[in-house]
Design an enzyme around this catalytic site. Structure first.
Site, PDB file in Angstrom:
ATOM      1  N   THR A  27       0.871  -1.183   0.000  1.00 13.31           N
ATOM      2  CA  THR A  27       0.000   0.000   0.000  1.00 13.31           C
ATOM      3  C   THR A  27       0.903   1.226   0.000  1.00 13.31           C
ATOM      4  OG1 THR A  27      -0.068   0.270   2.413  1.00 13.31           O
ATOM      5  CG2 THR A  27      -1.671  -1.261   1.450  1.00 13.31           C
ATOM      6  N   ALA A  56       3.229  -1.055   4.688  1.00 11.13           N
ATOM      7  CA  ALA A  56       2.492   0.124   5.161  1.00 11.13           C
ATOM      8  C   ALA A  56       3.507   1.255   5.273  1.00 11.13           C
ATOM      9  CB  ALA A  56       1.838  -0.160   6.496  1.00 11.13           C
ATOM     10  N   ILE A  82       7.555  -2.325   6.966  1.00  9.86           N
ATOM     11  CA  ILE A  82       7.562  -0.852   7.036  1.00  9.86           C
ATOM     12  C   ILE A  82       8.089  -0.292   5.719  1.00  9.86           C
ATOM     13  CG2 ILE A  82       8.440   1.152   8.290  1.00  9.86           C
ATOM     14  CD1 ILE A  82       9.115  -0.947  10.598  1.00  9.86           C
ATOM     15  N   LYS A  83       7.318   0.643   5.147  1.00 12.65           N
ATOM     16  CA  LYS A  83       7.739   1.229   3.872  1.00 12.65           C
ATOM     17  C   LYS A  83       8.270   2.636   4.143  1.00 12.65           C
ATOM     18  CE  LYS A  83       5.675   1.013  -0.737  1.00 12.65           C
ATOM     19  NZ  LYS A  83       4.407   1.245  -1.435  1.00 12.65           N
ATOM     20  N   VAL A  84       9.481   2.902   3.676  1.00 13.27           N
ATOM     21  CA  VAL A  84      10.064   4.238   3.881  1.00 13.27           C
ATOM     22  C   VAL A  84      10.544   4.792   2.540  1.00 13.27           C
ATOM     23  CG1 VAL A  84      10.862   3.551   6.198  1.00 13.27           C
ATOM     24  CG2 VAL A  84      12.466   3.564   4.306  1.00 13.27           C
TER      25      VAL A  84
END
Ligand code: E4P
Length: 220
Positions: A27, A56, A82-84
């Protein structure tokens, strides 16, 4: 090769999970906005639909903020990734988060050097944005090929290539040919992969011939 669904729409995910083709979900803030739902509620529902990783994305711009948000996102479900973003702060956050055992997907990658940095920072996934590169008139697939070659030169880099911003069925085929580890695919494109006009034509002919025999496979 793994397939992730690139959507925050739970109905789309629920419909495709039984195919066995969905290994995870990605997402981003735009997809969350499109869903019109509360992010935490939406993401936790998605995480319950699949055992695979669910990316996310953090929205802080500084490393400490990204780390805090990332740690919070990880409390939603054990399969959160975790998306960064690929910024210097994002790389610092990646280094710390992965060092503490959290999976991290580094997103918004548009160059091979960015992908090299993400791998050095310990990223679990790097997300090169193929479609958005094509939009500029350049060749998104060339980036996948460059990253593959660089990562293969240095076996100590364990980052997986996650082909993102996929807009066509050709993007999926080419990502596979170029050796991407994962493709994150919108639901309509994933369904389109199964389509071929000769399959439809052949099936129609088989069914017509079968009907003419008057038989049924299951005992009546
Ligand atoms: C997925 O991780 C990306 O956020 C997504 O593929 C971006 O796709 P877009 O370029 O179609 O918005």
């Amino acid at each position: 090769m793994e397939f992730f669904l690139d959507t925050a729409n739970v109905d789309e995910i629920r419909a495709l999970i039984p195919t066995g083709l969905v290994d995870g979900v990605t997402t981003n803030p735009s997809l969350i906005a499109k869903s019109g739902r509360d992010m935490v509620e939406n993401i936790s529902e998605i995480c319950a639909l699949t055992n695979g990783p669910v990316s996310a994305e953090v929205t802080a711009m500084d490393a400490q903020g990204m780390i805090k948000e990332g740690e919070f996102l990880r409390t939603i479900a054990p399969n959160i990734c975790i998306k960064v973003p690929l910024t210097m702060d994002g790389l610092r956050a990646t280094y710390e988060l992965t060092g503490n055992g959290h999976p991290v997907n580094v997103t918004l990658c548009f160059s091979a050097n960015q992908a090299l940095l993400a791998a050095k920072a310990g990223a679990t996934y790097i997300s090169p944005f193929i479609g958005r590169i094509d939009d500029t008139g350049a060749d998104g697939m060339e980036l996948i090929s460059e990253i593959r070659a660089i990562y293969d030169n240095f076996p100590e880099l364990n980052t997986k290539i996650l082909a993102a911003s996929i807009r066509t069925v050709l993007h999926v085929k080419d990502s596979a040919l170029m050796g991407a580890d994962v493709a994150t695919i919108p639901a309509n494109i994933l369904s389109a992969l199964a389509k071929h006009p000769l399959t439809d034509k052949g099936l129609a002919a088989f069914m017509a011939d079968w009907e003419s025999t008057g038989q049924s496979i299951l005992p009546q």
